[in-house]
Design an enzyme around this catalytic site. Structure first.
Site, short mmCIF file in Angstrom:
data_model
loop_
_atom_site.label_atom_id
_atom_site.label_comp_id
_atom_site.label_asym_id
_atom_site.label_seq_id
_atom_site.Cartn_x
_atom_site.Cartn_y
_atom_site.Cartn_z
N CYS A 162 0.84 -1.21 0.00
CA CYS A 162 0.00 0.00 0.00
C CYS A 162 0.87 1.26 0.00
O CYS A 162 1.49 1.54 -1.01
CB CYS A 162 -0.99 -0.05 1.15
SG CYS A 162 -2.47 0.90 0.77
N HIS A 195 -3.66 -5.13 0.53
CA HIS A 195 -3.13 -5.62 1.81
C HIS A 195 -3.19 -7.15 1.87
O HIS A 195 -4.15 -7.71 2.43
CB HIS A 195 -3.92 -5.03 2.98
CG HIS A 195 -3.67 -3.58 3.16
ND1 HIS A 195 -2.64 -3.10 3.92
CD2 HIS A 195 -4.31 -2.49 2.67
CE1 HIS A 195 -2.65 -1.78 3.89
NE2 HIS A 195 -3.65 -1.38 3.13
N GLU A 215 -1.59 -9.10 3.69
CA GLU A 215 -1.39 -9.62 5.05
C GLU A 215 -2.69 -10.06 5.72
O GLU A 215 -2.67 -10.92 6.60
CB GLU A 215 -0.66 -8.58 5.92
CG GLU A 215 -1.45 -7.33 6.30
CD GLU A 215 -1.34 -6.20 5.27
OE1 GLU A 215 -1.04 -6.47 4.10
OE2 GLU A 215 -1.59 -5.03 5.65
#
Ligand code: GLN
Length: 537
Positions: A381, A507, A509
């Site tokens: 990001c 994202h 993650e």
């Protein structure tokens, strides 16, 4: 018939309710049950999107774009339960809804009150996650018993048992049993007091998860059982784990918590299948190799601000049978002159997401170091946006190149506001949020990692790569390997000829799990391990 488990916390905040809830969810799924998870958070913010990560930790984003509490990240890592807007509810969201109904005249002239209107709204939100196929709904109540703002939520979950039948509801209270080193004893009084507060409201816990540094003796458990009116088998020790939070479910299972839950709620289930989890823990305890990843961010002094990033790095390590050591570096400390010194121990460098200008030049210096020294680099990001600015400044020699988030008048806005963000005034819930599709070019590193052409990843940003610069970037070896299906938005970029330089606007993650590492994290750690071997040998 759906069953309901409510998890409350006592004595102190951060006692581990979120992890305990996630661990119970995982154990029930391992028994073949379908679980839904939810958090009720008593703060007045409508969601977590406007909260400072310093105070509240990371904002966890769901597929449908809810900006939620980081505990939902635990739920996502431990279980397969789908998380959505319904998985989180706050005092703010409840009052928002009730006030909107009142304005629409839906209460037909009634005087609108905490009981029943607010409590009914809370109960409705609990029912929303109990879809037909769900066997068990696990609802965690944020905060600590005794907090003023938590009262309507506790009242609602008390009433809930009245509505659906007490036998269909289980209350689990997570509490702290402090150890006083000076006298070498654990103390049960805080837990007794906390259970008294619950019983005053009319909630008798069915089980206590007792967080402790030391094992609890039979006498201590007898005492807790007697004073708290909880059967002894339900006074469950939950000791601090040694290696990893992923040991929590196994520990709770060994102390009989999942058996207790299925017995108490009359759930038919198989013996839990924990093999995959045991195999994962085996790697955590005995990794074959080690790798060091530097995370260069703004909130590195806090564990919770980049929670999912740190977990996903750990998962990438596990995938490669390695322990991934995380070197947390405050971006503000990094400059062109000291990057080599600060980052010399890193086998890979990751720049996470973020907002605001502080530390951006340090992130850019770290990225330059990774690019020039051929250290595997992963930008996420804001990390991708910084990588773009770095490339523009140092490779394309566009002086003053920047993101218009930081320099609204820059001559070279490499990163600029997305058109649909122009004129947006409200800060809450207005970014590009949630899952969006992305198409990956064959033959790219990203394609290698995913093994797929079409992916969906979650987003949370207002700015994007400015397409006016695409050609100049490509001419110097930056490949735009992932684009939105209409080709308009850059989602993934990677540097050709570099061992591993991948930056993404989304994202990844949030979708990584300990037994199913996100492909980009797995691939990044693999590259970092390769580089490390190359350097050492
Ligand atoms: N501040 C940047 C934007 O709004 C990046 C956001 C992020 O990293 N989550 O686009």
């Amino acid at each position: 018939m759906t069953k309901y488990i409510f998890i409350t916390g006592g004595v102190v905040s951060s006692v581990g309710k979120g992890l305990t809830s996630a661990a119970i969810g995982m154990l029930l799924e391992a028994r073949g049950l379908k679980v839904a998870m939810q958090k009720l958070d008593p703060y007045i913010n409508v969601d977590c999107g406007t909260m400072n990560p310093y105070q509240h930790g990371e904002v966890y984003v769901t597929d449908d774009g809810a900006e939620t509490d980081l505990d939902l990240g635990h739920y996502g890592r431990f279980t397969n339960t789908p998380l959505s807007k319904n998985s989180i509810c706050t005092t703010g969201s409840i009052y928002n809804e009730v006030i909107a109904k009142e304005r629409r005249g839906e209460y037909l002239g009634e005087c609108v009150q905490v009981i029943p209107h607010i409590t009914n709204e809370i109960k409705e939100d609990i029912h929303k996650v109990a879809t037909e196929d769900v066997d068990v709904v696990l609802t965690e109540i944020g905060g600590t018993v005794g907090d003023i703002e938590g009262l309507p939520f506790l009242e609602a979950i008390r009433q809930f048992a009245l509505d659906v039948g007490r036998d269909n509801v289980m209350y689990i209270h997570v509490t702290l049993i402090p150890y006083l080193g000076a006298i070498g004893e654990v103390k049960t009084k805080p837990t007794q007091h906390s259970v008294v507060r619950l019983r005053e409201i009319g909630i008798q816990p069915d089980a206590l998860a007792c967080r402790t540094r030391v094992p609890l003796s039979e006498e201590v458990r007898d005492k807790i059982s007697l004073f708290c009116n909880v059967e002894k088998r339900a006074v469950v020790e939950e000791m601090d784990v040694k290696f990893s939070i992923y040991e929590v479910p196994i520990d709770l299972h060994e102390h009989g918590l999942d058996q207790l839950v299925v017995d108490r709620l009359g759930l038919k289930s198989r013996k839990p299948d924990l093999q995959g989890w045991h195999d994962m823990l085996q790697v955590v305890r005995n990794p074959a190799q080690q790798v060091t990843i530097a995370v260069v961010g703004k909130y590195t002094e806090l564990n919770d601000a980049y929670k999912s990033i740190y977990e996903a790095i750990t998962h990438g390590g596990i995938h490669n049978k390695a322990k991934a050591e995380i070197l947390k570096i405050s971006a503000q400390d990094v400059a062109e002159g000291n990057a080599a010194q600060l980052l010399s121990g890193a086998d890979g460098i990751l720049v996470p997401g973020g907002f605001g200008e502080r530390g951006v030049n340090g992130k850019i210096a770290a990225i330059r170091y990774a690019r020039e020294k051929e250290i595997p680099f992963f930008g996420i990001c804001l990390g991708m946006q910084c990588a773009s600015v770095e490339f523009a400044r140092n490779v394309l020699q566009l002086s003053g190149a920047d993101s218009s988030e930081f320099s609204p008048k820059t001559e070279h806005p490499i990163i600029s506001l997305m058109p649909d963000q122009e004129g947006v005034q409200d800060k809450g819930g207005t970014m590009r949020l949630g899952a969006y599709p992305c198409e990956i070019a064959k033959g790219s590193r990203a394609h290698d990692a995913y093994g797929r052409h079409k992916i969906d990843e979650r987003h949370r940003h207002r700015y994007e790569f400015n397409n006016a610069y695409r050609e100049r970037f490509e001419a110097e070896g930056m490949r735009f390997s992932g684009l939105s299906p209409d080709g308009r938005l850059v989602e993934i970029m990677e540097l050709e000829g570099h061992p591993w330089f991948v930056a993404v606007q989304f994202h990844p993650e949030f979708k990584s799990k300990p037994i199913d590492a996100h492909p980009l994290f797995a691939s990044f750690i693999e590259a970092a391990l390769r580089g490390r071997k190359g350097r050492i040998s």
